[in-house]
Design a protein around this motif. Structure first.
Motif, PDB file in Angstrom:
ATOM      1  N   ASP A   1       0.828  -1.212   0.000  1.00 34.38           N
ATOM      2  CA  ASP A   1       0.000   0.000   0.000  1.00 34.38           C
ATOM      3  C   ASP A   1       0.860   1.258   0.000  1.00 34.38           C
ATOM      4  N   ASP A   2       1.946   1.255   0.771  1.00 32.16           N
ATOM      5  CA  ASP A   2       2.851   2.413   0.774  1.00 32.16           C
ATOM      6  C   ASP A   2       3.510   2.611  -0.581  1.00 32.16           C
ATOM      7  N   ILE A   3       3.835   1.500  -1.256  1.00 27.39           N
ATOM      8  CA  ILE A   3       4.435   1.619  -2.588  1.00 27.39           C
ATOM      9  C   ILE A   3       3.446   2.272  -3.554  1.00 27.39           C
ATOM     10  N   ILE A   4       2.189   1.848  -3.492  1.00 27.83           N
ATOM     11  CA  ILE A   4       1.186   2.430  -4.391  1.00 27.83           C
ATOM     12  C   ILE A   4       0.987   3.915  -4.080  1.00 27.83           C
ATOM     13  N   ARG A   5       0.944   4.260  -2.803  1.00 28.12           N
ATOM     14  CA  ARG A   5       0.769   5.682  -2.439  1.00 28.12           C
ATOM     15  C   ARG A   5       1.977   6.511  -2.876  1.00 28.12           C
ATOM     16  N   ALA A   6       3.185   5.925  -2.730  1.00 33.45           N
ATOM     17  CA  ALA A   6       4.379   6.648  -3.172  1.00 33.45           C
ATOM     18  C   ALA A   6       4.327   6.906  -4.671  1.00 33.45           C
ATOM     19  N   TYR A   7       3.880   5.908  -5.407  1.00 33.16           N
ATOM     20  CA  TYR A   7       3.744   6.093  -6.854  1.00 33.16           C
ATOM     21  C   TYR A   7       2.712   7.174  -7.160  1.00 33.16           C
ATOM     22  N   GLN A   8       1.619   7.178  -6.418  1.00 26.97           N
ATOM     23  CA  GLN A   8       0.577   8.178  -6.644  1.00 26.97           C
ATOM     24  C   GLN A   8       1.085   9.586  -6.319  1.00 26.97           C
ATOM     25  N   ASP A   9       1.825   9.744  -5.222  1.00 25.66           N
ATOM     26  CA  ASP A   9       2.346  11.068  -4.853  1.00 25.66           C
ATOM     27  C   ASP A   9       3.378  11.568  -5.849  1.00 25.66           C
TER      28      ASP A   9
ATOM     29  N   ARG B   1      -4.630   8.836 -13.167  1.00 26.54           N
ATOM     30  CA  ARG B   1      -5.617   8.103 -12.368  1.00 26.54           C
ATOM     31  C   ARG B   1      -5.690   6.622 -12.768  1.00 26.54           C
ATOM     32  N   PRO B   2      -5.837   6.273 -14.062  1.00 28.99           N
ATOM     33  CA  PRO B   2      -5.891   4.836 -14.394  1.00 28.99           C
ATOM     34  C   PRO B   2      -4.599   4.101 -14.078  1.00 28.99           C
ATOM     35  N   ALA B   3      -3.447   4.821 -14.122  1.00 31.75           N
ATOM     36  CA  ALA B   3      -2.184   4.152 -13.798  1.00 31.75           C
ATOM     37  C   ALA B   3      -2.169   3.721 -12.338  1.00 31.75           C
ATOM     38  N   VAL B   4      -2.534   4.654 -11.428  1.00 29.43           N
ATOM     39  CA  VAL B   4      -2.573   4.307 -10.012  1.00 29.43           C
ATOM     40  C   VAL B   4      -3.661   3.280  -9.751  1.00 29.43           C
ATOM     41  N   SER B   5      -4.800   3.429 -10.428  1.00 37.13           N
ATOM     42  CA  SER B   5      -5.892   2.473 -10.229  1.00 37.13           C
ATOM     43  C   SER B   5      -5.507   1.081 -10.711  1.00 37.13           C
ATOM     44  N   LEU B   6      -4.710   1.000 -11.779  1.00 37.36           N
ATOM     45  CA  LEU B   6      -4.238  -0.310 -12.251  1.00 37.36           C
ATOM     46  C   LEU B   6      -3.391  -0.991 -11.196  1.00 37.36           C
ATOM     47  N   PHE B   7      -2.479  -0.236 -10.546  1.00 34.66           N
ATOM     48  CA  PHE B   7      -1.660  -0.828  -9.480  1.00 34.66           C
ATOM     49  C   PHE B   7      -2.549  -1.298  -8.327  1.00 34.66           C
ATOM     50  N   SER B   8      -3.558  -0.488  -7.973  1.00 33.16           N
ATOM     51  CA  SER B   8      -4.441  -0.889  -6.879  1.00 33.16           C
ATOM     52  C   SER B   8      -5.251  -2.123  -7.247  1.00 33.16           C
ATOM     53  N   ALA B   9      -5.775  -2.174  -8.477  1.00 31.69           N
ATOM     54  CA  ALA B   9      -6.556  -3.335  -8.904  1.00 31.69           C
ATOM     55  C   ALA B   9      -5.698  -4.592  -8.947  1.00 31.69           C
ATOM     56  N   THR B  10      -4.452  -4.469  -9.431  1.00 35.58           N
ATOM     57  CA  THR B  10      -3.546  -5.622  -9.461  1.00 35.58           C
ATOM     58  C   THR B  10      -3.269  -6.124  -8.052  1.00 35.58           C
TER      59      THR B  10
END
Length: 781
Positions: free
Chosen positions: A171-179, A194-203
């Motif tokens: 989760d921290d990795i995904i948030r770091a990518y989003q920030d 948005r779809p890039a971060v959402s893709l990481f979250s969905a994966t």
């Protein structure tokens, strides 16, 4: 205004031309500078956005790949750890190889991000960038990886705690990518991110499904919390794909996603998810999963690389768009600077041409209008206000010119003509209203004078009747109030109060006379500490001024409270202070009232304040007397009115002779022989009105007076004349409290009582009258 002639001397004209040119140049320079500033600010903002995009690209190349690789390895290690904990056949070599792959990815991430050593601490001597808070959090979390591995190997705690650790790091990795790649300053790039971060979250949600099923183990049984996490992961990743990913994918990436969703592995995934949701069985220890879950590992190994490829493709597309956007911004900055410089040069040239043309045409108009506005028009207005004739040739005339400057000159001439006509009409109306008001005051004053004479006659005739005498005194007091209002009208109309006094008056007597003008005079307490006298010509004006202030003080203070008036000599003359216990007034209220006192308002303002003209009257009288009147808050919370009378109004007390006492033959005539009416009743103390207690003058003993005895209605009595007293039978009509041994009647012709003693005697008589009124009121039902 001087007639038109040759232009002004070159020196004066050149001076005015330079000043006007400066003004026009300033008018042109201000928008030019504003435009240049706006161009510079816009260019700086665009460059900052471009630099931000370049920094994101650099960060993406530096951290994007390590973050994605670390996330994939952590997801794989989480699944292997969960399977081994649940008893699935996982060899030690497979677990060791996966942990080694995770360690290599973590080491690469730490090296590129500079987040510290293996324990997750910050390197010595380095401060963490606030913008890299999420990246630093990932490094700190990785420092705990070895401890959780030991707990997993020893089966210490619960499997959910170990799985939650891995999920937290991801989760921290995904948030770091989003920030790092949110691109909040650019709406288009923010939409693409948005779809890039959402893709990481969905994966990650699909990977959590894999972990949950691995945690079920060969028994295919999950705890209630694990089953709930599985359902959350299924619902979340389906919602993300439907709402935040698919609608924003470009056509090429959308085609890749559609190809993935129709593959056998993805269809197997959907079938297993639906089977788990629909065909699970609740047991005493958790949830029993259907046999279809045995097909999950093979399907997951098939479609998970495609999900990772879709994530990588979306990230690369985002980086490419950011690079193109940065280039566009830099090109836009170059064009903006070039266009701005050209516009500034064009504006500068136009400013020079327009300034030279306009200055030539406006110079003469400027000279004439300034002369008319500053010299001619004020002089004309002043002459009209004084009632003097005006030379029409001095005013500008309308010439019917067609050009713009000529039209402005004609318009200015019309404005001047309208202004002059308005002031002429206003002066005529003001003069006519003054005459009208003075006439009304004169006629009404005659009636009031006759009313006072009639009241005095009735007092002498029916003085034996205490009740009637009290009513007559009340009527007399109201008539005095009417006289003061008539004098107010005369003052505001521009007239002056006639003053028949010929001798100075003591300040104590002046305060007594002013208090007698007030209806509620019994509440007024007078204190005159200095022996001083006032010049005869100012007695009526000062008395009226103080009466207005005392009337306000009694009307706007509690009914039973005292109103104190003090008089004493000061450096600038005579100070009279009136203090009440009225309501608290704000500072703005005092400022407004003092403004009324210090400025003469037009009739329009008087009309709007017709119910409160007292302060305007005080202001007019203060201006005539050259006195200063100030209202302020008193120490008791009420209002204090301070009047400073100039020393020129005070009479010299060094060798002033006492007023001569007239003989009986010189006493004023009775009302039956009253003189012809005058324009306004002459001011004097109210007949029958007793003055309030005077703390400065103790009443001198005087012979007892009969109830029909009245004060004189003319100030001449203050100068020594004593009113003729009717013959009464002593003590016939006195109240019980005043009855006593009969004092011998003094000889009228040889009476040495002064007017002040007579007034003090009337104060004692008023006290008895008040007692009579109280007794009569108590007898009434």
């Amino acid at each position: 205004m001087a007639p038109e002639g040759p232009p002004s001397p070159p020196t004066a004209r050149r001076r005015r031309t330079v000043r006007l040119r400066t003004m026009l140049v300033c008018l042109a320079v201000v928008p030019t500078v504003a435009m240049g500033t706006q161009t510079a600010v816009t260019a700086q903002r665009l460059l900052a956005r471009s630099e931000h995009l370049r920094a994101d690209l650099e960060a993406g190349e530096r951290l994007g790949v390590p973050l994605v690789g670390l996330m994939n390895e952590l997801q794989a290690e989480r699944a292997v750890t969960a399977a081994r904990w649940a008893g699935s056949p996982v060899s030690d070599d497979a677990l060791r190889d996966q942990r080694s792959a995770t360690d290599r990815a973590a080491a690469e991430f730490r090296r590129l991000s500079g987040t510290g050593g293996g324990d997750g601490t910050q390197p010595s001597g380095q401060e963490q960038d606030p913008g890299e808070g999420r990246v630093g959090a990932v490094g700190v979390r990785l420092g705990l990886l070895a401890g959780y591995r030991k707990r997993a190997d020893a089966h210490t705690g619960s499997a959910e705690q170990v799985v939650d650790y891995y999920s937290g790091v991801i989760d921290d990795i995904i948030r770091a990518y989003q920030d790092e790649f949110s691109h909040s300053e650019d709406a288009e790039l923010a939409q693409e991110s948005r779809p890039a971060v959402s893709l990481f979250s969905a994966t990650e949600m699909v990977a959590r499904e894999d972990t949950a099923l691995a945690l079920a183990g060969p028994s295919r049984e999950l705890a209630a919390t694990g089953f709930s996490q599985f359902l959350d992961a299924v619902g979340t990743h389906r919602y993300l794909y439907t709402t935040w990913i698919v609608p924003y994918l470009p056509p090429a990436e959308r085609a890749s996603y559609d190809k993935l969703t129709v593959s056998d592995a993805w269809q197997t995934k959907l079938r297993i998810e639906n089977a788990v949701i629909a065909n699970h069985k609740d047991t005493a220890t958790g949830v029993k999963l259907p046999a279809d879950v045995a097909e999950w590992p093979a399907a997951y190994r098939t479609f998970s690389p495609h999900l990772a490829a879709l994530n990588t493709e979306r990230a690369r597309s985002l980086f490419a768009d950011a690079d193109a956007k940065a280039g566009e911004l830099e090109t836009e900055v170059f064009w903006l600077i070039g266009a701005g410089a050209a516009a500034l040069l064009l504006v500068s040239a136009v400013v020079v041409l327009i300034t030279r043309s306009v200055l030539h045409r406006l110079d003469r108009l400027h000279t004439r209008t300034v002369a008319i506005a500053e010299e001619t028009l004020p002089d004309v207005v002043a002459r009209l206000q004084r009632g003097e004739p005006v030379d029409e040739d001095a005013l500008p005339a309308v010439r019917g010119r067609q050009d713009e400057v000529g039209q402005i000159a004609d318009a200015f001439a019309r404005v001047v003509a309208a202004s002059v006509d308005g002031h002429r009409q206003l002066a005529a109306e003001r003069h006519g209203f003054g005459l009208f008001a003075s006439g009304i005051a004169s006629r009404t004053g005659n009636l009031v004078s006759r009313q006072l004479s009639l009241t005095e006659e009735l007092q002498d005739t029916f003085g034996h009747d205490e009740a009637l005498l009290a009513q007559l005194m009340r009527s007399d007091q109201l008539t005095v109030g009417m006289r003061r209002q008539i004098e107010n009208l005369l003052i505001l109309a521009g007239g002056e109060i006639p003053d028949p006094h010929t001798d100075p008056m003591r300040v104590a007597d002046l305060l007594r006379e002013a208090a007698a003008e007030v209806e509620d005079f019994r509440r007024i307490e007078r204190q005159a500490l200095d022996e001083a006298s006032v010049q005869p010509h100012a007695i009526s004006q000062i008395s009226h001024l103080l009466a207005e202030l005392l009337d306000n003080a009694t009307r706007f203070s509690p009914p039973r409270s005292k109103v104190v008036v003090r008089a004493e000599l000061v450096a600038d003359g005579l100070s009279v202070e009136i203090e009440d216990r009225g309501p608290r007034v704000s500072h703005a209220g005092y400022a407004a009232m003092n403004e009324r006192l210090h400025s003469a308002p037009p009739y329009s303002v008087l009309a709007e304040n017709a119910h409160r003209l007292g302060l305007f009257v005080v202001g007019h009288l203060a201006e005539q007397l050259q006195a200063r009147v100030t209202l302020r808050r008193s120490v008791y919370g009420g209002t204090a009115a301070v009047v400073i009378l100039p020393g020129a109004l005070l009479a010299s007390t060094g060798g002033s002779p006492e007023p001569a006492r007239p003989s009986p033959a010189s006493r004023p005539s009775r009302p039956g022989n009253a003189p012809a009416p005058v324009s306004l009743p002459v001011r004097g103390p109210a007949p029958g009105a007793a003055a309030p207690t005077d703390t400065a003058d103790a009443p001198a003993p005087v012979p007892a007076a009969g109830p029909g005895r009245a004060l004189p209605t003319r100030p001449a009595a203050r100068a020594g004349a004593r009113p003729a007293l009717p013959e009464r039978v002593p003590q016939t009509h006195l109240t019980r409290q005043l009855r006593g041994p009969r004092a011998p009647e003094p000889d009228t012709g040889r009476d040495a009582a002064t007017p002040e003693e007579v007034a003090d005697a009337w104060a004692d008589y008023e006290e008895g009258t008040k007692k009579v009124e109280a007794e009569l009121g108590a007898d009434q039902p």
